[in-house]
Design a protein around this motif. Structure first.
Motif, PDB file in Angstrom:
ATOM      1  N   HIS A  73      36.588  46.667  51.752  1.00 28.66           N
ATOM      2  CA  HIS A  73      36.077  46.139  50.503  1.00 28.66           C
ATOM      3  C   HIS A  73      37.238  45.872  49.547  1.00 28.66           C
ATOM      4  O   HIS A  73      38.301  46.480  49.657  1.00 28.66           O
ATOM      5  CB  HIS A  73      35.098  47.115  49.853  1.00 28.66           C
ATOM      6  N   LEU A  74      37.013  44.978  48.613  1.00 30.25           N
ATOM      7  CA  LEU A  74      38.025  44.655  47.617  1.00 30.25           C
ATOM      8  C   LEU A  74      37.336  44.329  46.301  1.00 30.25           C
ATOM      9  O   LEU A  74      36.320  43.615  46.289  1.00 30.25           O
ATOM     10  CB  LEU A  74      38.878  43.461  48.070  1.00 30.25           C
ATOM     11  N   HIS A  75      37.872  44.858  45.212  1.00 32.99           N
ATOM     12  CA  HIS A  75      37.398  44.537  43.867  1.00 32.99           C
ATOM     13  C   HIS A  75      38.599  44.205  42.987  1.00 32.99           C
ATOM     14  O   HIS A  75      39.692  44.750  43.183  1.00 32.99           O
ATOM     15  CB  HIS A  75      36.636  45.715  43.241  1.00 32.99           C
ATOM     16  N   ILE A  86      34.867  37.597  38.150  1.00 30.07           N
ATOM     17  CA  ILE A  86      34.594  37.452  39.582  1.00 30.07           C
ATOM     18  C   ILE A  86      35.706  36.639  40.228  1.00 30.07           C
ATOM     19  O   ILE A  86      36.170  35.640  39.654  1.00 30.07           O
ATOM     20  CB  ILE A  86      33.229  36.770  39.816  1.00 30.07           C
ATOM     21  N   ALA A  87      36.129  37.068  41.407  1.00 32.37           N
ATOM     22  CA  ALA A  87      37.136  36.335  42.180  1.00 32.37           C
ATOM     23  C   ALA A  87      36.447  35.589  43.320  1.00 32.37           C
ATOM     24  O   ALA A  87      35.794  36.212  44.169  1.00 32.37           O
ATOM     25  CB  ALA A  87      38.193  37.285  42.731  1.00 32.37           C
ATOM     26  N   LEU A  88      36.580  34.271  43.330  1.00 35.51           N
ATOM     27  CA  LEU A  88      36.085  33.456  44.437  1.00 35.51           C
ATOM     28  C   LEU A  88      37.174  33.329  45.486  1.00 35.51           C
ATOM     29  O   LEU A  88      38.302  32.922  45.176  1.00 35.51           O
ATOM     30  CB  LEU A  88      35.689  32.064  43.947  1.00 35.51           C
ATOM     31  N   THR A  89      36.858  33.669  46.733  1.00 32.39           N
ATOM     32  CA  THR A  89      37.808  33.482  47.831  1.00 32.39           C
ATOM     33  C   THR A  89      37.116  32.672  48.923  1.00 32.39           C
ATOM     34  O   THR A  89      35.928  32.855  49.195  1.00 32.39           O
ATOM     35  CB  THR A  89      38.309  34.820  48.411  1.00 32.39           C
ATOM     36  N   GLY A 215      40.044  42.191  51.547  1.00 34.47           N
ATOM     37  CA  GLY A 215      38.653  42.422  51.845  1.00 34.47           C
ATOM     38  C   GLY A 215      37.786  41.635  50.871  1.00 34.47           C
ATOM     39  O   GLY A 215      38.232  40.657  50.264  1.00 34.47           O
ATOM     40  N   TYR A 216      36.582  42.088  50.688  1.00 35.85           N
ATOM     41  CA  TYR A 216      35.666  41.421  49.761  1.00 35.85           C
ATOM     42  C   TYR A 216      34.558  42.399  49.419  1.00 35.85           C
ATOM     43  O   TYR A 216      34.428  43.468  50.042  1.00 35.85           O
ATOM     44  CB  TYR A 216      35.089  40.143  50.362  1.00 35.85           C
ATOM     45  N   SER A 217      33.731  42.064  48.438  1.00 29.02           N
ATOM     46  CA  SER A 217      32.608  42.928  48.077  1.00 29.02           C
ATOM     47  C   SER A 217      31.259  42.210  48.161  1.00 29.02           C
ATOM     48  O   SER A 217      30.225  42.863  48.185  1.00 29.02           O
ATOM     49  CB  SER A 217      32.791  43.512  46.668  1.00 29.02           C
ATOM     50  N   LYS A 282      41.957  46.486  43.780  1.00 29.61           N
ATOM     51  CA  LYS A 282      42.049  47.657  44.635  1.00 29.61           C
ATOM     52  C   LYS A 282      41.144  47.473  45.835  1.00 29.61           C
ATOM     53  O   LYS A 282      39.972  47.127  45.696  1.00 29.61           O
ATOM     54  CB  LYS A 282      41.669  48.919  43.881  1.00 29.61           C
ATOM     55  N   GLY A 283      41.693  47.708  47.020  1.00 24.04           N
ATOM     56  CA  GLY A 283      40.909  47.653  48.249  1.00 24.04           C
ATOM     57  C   GLY A 283      40.890  48.989  48.928  1.00 24.04           C
ATOM     58  O   GLY A 283      41.809  49.805  48.770  1.00 24.04           O
TER      59      GLY A 283
END
Length: 289
Positions: A73-75, A86-89, A215-217, A282-283
């Protein structure tokens, strides 16, 4: 094997006397040949699989269920009061480019982080030119050389053969970065592997090569397989500090329509869009710290 087949014929003769008639001679020969072939096949199947002398012995693939894999996960840091952040990837795995998503990002001035493979770079020079023409919007990062999962043991991930060794993981990461630099992209600092799953030792290896692992959330489109409405629901669930993953390389999928509509909906809500390079993050799983 021949004795087994012959014994079987003797038993059959006692049950089917016609085998001893003149007309049954051909039938007897065919039956004997069939039984010999059957016995040979059974004996061959019972032998352990071997490669010819001098051929490299490939390690057997481990069942995916027995391999410990992480999906980190990543925030990004939350904005707290005010507009949510919000981060768009987006992953550009291979194939083409979805103009619905790219044009929305450019026209609406929406910043995003794009993870590109060497395979995608080779076939999308026009889209790459658009991305490079807007360095204030797009952060380009490493998605690997050939879109191979960064798992250092032989296995499959979602049906995709993994790298299978530390050497192959290293080549996937380095090959992707080399292709980016050759295309005029600055040295990447983030890596996201195919399928976004990793073995723990591969995470340590990639971190040792100088990369943070993205990562992602929120899974925005499940590999671009969701319907437009389902994508919109996924995006609508995003909260302050979330990192959304979607795909920008499937122009024929309905998911792209949902991604474009969702970007507009989030903007209308006052969301603050950020790139990974802009905001502390932070991931988990030892991927970023």
């Amino acid at each position: 094997m021949a004795s087994v087949a012959a014994g079987t014929v003797i038993v059959l003769r006692s049950r089917f006397p016609l085998l001893d008639s003149p007309g049954g001679l051909l039938m007897k020969r065919l039956l004997l040949t069939s039984m010999i072939l059957f016995a040979a096949q059974a004996a061959f199947a019972a032998q352990p699989e071997q490669s010819p002398a001098g051929w490299p012995q490939l390690p057997p693939k481990a069942p995916a269920s027995t391999v410990k894999l992480l999906e980190p996960h990543l925030h990004v840091n939350r904005a707290g009061k005010g507009a949510p952040r919000i981060a768009l990837t987006f992953d550009a795995c291979m194939g083409k480019t979805d103009p619905r998503i790219l044009s929305t990002l450019v026209d609406q001035r929406i910043p995003a982080t794009i993870f590109v493979t060497a395979r995608w770079l080779r076939t999308n020079p026009d889209a790459l030119a658009v991305l490079l023409a807007h360095p204030d919007l797009f952060e380009l990062e490493n998605h690997g050389q050939n879109h191979i999962p960064a798992v250092d043991v032989p296995t499959d991930v979602y049906g995709i053969p993994a790298a299978g060794s530390p050497q192959a993981v290293g080549q996937e990461v380095k090959g992707g970065a080399d292709a980016m630099i050759a295309a005029g992209i600055p040295q990447p600092h983030w890596f996201r592997g195919a399928t976004a799953k990793y073995s723990p030792s591969a995470i340590a290896q990639i971190r040792g090569m100088g990369y943070r692992i993205a990562g992602y959330s929120v899974n925005g489109d499940s590999g671009s397989l969701l319907s437009a409405k389902m994508v919109e629901r996924q995006y609508a669930s995003a909260k302050d500090g979330d990192v959304i993953i979607s795909h920008i390389n499937q122009p024929t999928h309905a998911a792209g329509e949902g991604v474009a509509a969702s970007i507009l909906a989030l903007k209308a809500k006052g969301v603050q869009f950020v790139r990974l390079q802009d905001i502390p993050e932070k991931g988990d799983g030892g991927t970023t710290n």
